[in-house]
Scaffold this motif. Sequence first.
Motif, short mmCIF file in Angstrom:
data_model
loop_
_atom_site.label_atom_id
_atom_site.label_comp_id
_atom_site.label_asym_id
_atom_site.label_seq_id
_atom_site.Cartn_x
_atom_site.Cartn_y
_atom_site.Cartn_z
N PRO A 1 0.98 -1.12 0.10
CA PRO A 1 0.02 0.16 0.19
C PRO A 1 0.83 1.33 0.06
O PRO A 1 1.99 1.24 0.73
N TYR A 2 0.49 2.34 -0.73
CA TYR A 2 1.18 3.68 -0.74
C TYR A 2 0.32 4.54 -1.04
O TYR A 2 -0.87 4.36 -1.56
N GLU B 1 -6.48 8.00 -12.42
CA GLU B 1 -7.54 7.36 -11.71
C GLU B 1 -7.14 7.14 -10.15
O GLU B 1 -7.85 6.87 -9.06
N PHE B 2 -5.96 7.46 -9.99
CA PHE B 2 -5.34 7.21 -8.45
C PHE B 2 -5.74 8.36 -7.55
O PHE B 2 -5.18 9.35 -7.92
N THR B 3 -6.45 8.16 -6.47
CA THR B 3 -6.89 9.37 -5.68
C THR B 3 -6.19 9.37 -4.39
O THR B 3 -6.60 10.42 -3.57
N ASP B 4 -5.36 8.63 -3.97
CA ASP B 4 -5.02 8.65 -2.45
C ASP B 4 -3.78 9.43 -2.63
O ASP B 4 -2.45 8.80 -2.36
N TRP B 5 -3.91 10.70 -2.60
CA TRP B 5 -2.74 11.62 -2.60
C TRP B 5 -3.15 12.93 -1.98
O TRP B 5 -4.32 13.23 -1.83
N ALA B 6 -2.23 13.63 -1.40
CA ALA B 6 -2.60 14.90 -0.91
C ALA B 6 -1.55 15.79 -1.02
O ALA B 6 -0.28 15.30 -1.33
N LEU C 1 -1.12 10.37 6.07
CA LEU C 1 -0.95 9.12 7.06
C LEU C 1 -2.44 8.73 7.22
O LEU C 1 -2.66 7.57 7.35
N ASP C 2 -3.43 9.51 7.17
CA ASP C 2 -4.91 9.15 7.10
C ASP C 2 -5.08 8.49 6.23
O ASP C 2 -5.79 7.36 6.16
N LEU C 3 -4.77 8.88 4.84
CA LEU C 3 -4.90 8.12 3.87
C LEU C 3 -4.26 6.77 3.29
O LEU C 3 -4.97 5.67 3.00
N PRO D 1 -12.20 2.23 1.49
CA PRO D 1 -12.25 3.09 0.12
C PRO D 1 -11.35 4.29 0.32
O PRO D 1 -11.09 5.01 1.46
N SER D 2 -10.96 4.71 -0.78
CA SER D 2 -10.00 6.04 -0.88
C SER D 2 -10.72 7.15 -0.51
O SER D 2 -11.99 7.52 -0.74
N ARG D 3 -10.18 7.88 0.49
CA ARG D 3 -10.86 9.34 0.95
C ARG D 3 -10.01 10.56 0.13
O ARG D 3 -10.52 11.52 0.56
N GLY D 4 -9.41 10.31 -0.85
CA GLY D 4 -8.46 11.27 -1.44
C GLY D 4 -9.26 11.79 -2.71
O GLY D 4 -10.20 11.00 -3.10
#
Length: 342
Positions: free
Chosen positions: A148-149, A160-165, A307-309, A318-321
């Motif tokens: 996971p990253y 399509e990748f949304t787990d970023w901040a 860190l939350d993501l 599910p993704s929150r980003g």
Amino acid sequence: MARSKGVTIRDVAQRAGVSVAAVSMALNDTGTLSEATRLRVRAVAEEMDYQADALARGLRRASVGAIGLVMRSLDSLGEYAPQGVDVFTRYIGAVSAQAMDRGLSVMLVPDPTRRPTPPLALSLDGYIVTMPHVDDPVVALLERRGIPYVTLGRDPSRPEFTDWATEDEHASFRRIYEHFAANGARSIALVRGTDPNAWNIDSEATYRSWCESAGLTPRVYPSAERAGEQGGESVAHAIVDDGVPDAILCHTGRQAAGVLAGLTARGVSVPERTMLAAASDSEHTRHSRPAISSIELHAAETTLALLDLLQARIAGEPSRGPVLTTSRFRIRASSRRAQQGS
């Protein structure tokens, strides 16, 4: 996100058409294998991304209570403590302290695709990858391994990748351009980096869009991040040769300090003749004379979101980003024109 089992020594032996013992001898440089066989086995192991470390194999499916942090911009620079650049240490410090509050340790990992890979690097619970590049091999490695990253900044190759901040860079850059315009700028040049990441790609898109809406002709000057102040100084001479603009925005503090030196050498006064700002605060911007206006990034807010993501991703939620955080534009003498206000 489920973890993959990974490649075993038997997989390598089968692919290479040799015994398990031969693989061990080839990788540990022991035994009486011919050089050709030794090189062939090592090439197969490399191609299959085999990690021979026994501890790493034993931990692959277990939680170790630790995450990895890869600083792709520093990997590109080829140095991990660039003088005067403190934005990276702020991110490292913030994520380390916040992770400790959650019972996690943080391991700083240089590019894990380069050999030798640190033994535990591929056994960590997850990763934060900062500013991934187009078709980033580190992202590909983590995907292949099922680790996971999340990323600081979007992955330009994976919309399509949304787990970023990240900080809201679009808003930050527009704030600078509006500040320049309010102080009389009718021509603005952009000095951007060359790393193939979203920071460089998206900021140029924002700049060109703003120029179009304001009726300005865009002027973009690429300068490699590793060229630092020297690169900025070279760009300054090119800018002057093309005609001094009313304002210049540089991506990094080192570029801005170099541009200031180059403008001064050519007799161009800042801010009287041209205003200057940087999109990333550093010792260079704070200590220059005149001090250089710049964006101050709020690392703590962004690393909390990362860190939350990451913890959600590790848990298979599910993704929150994506998450956009705030930054602050510090107006200093390099872009302050008293007669027109700031």
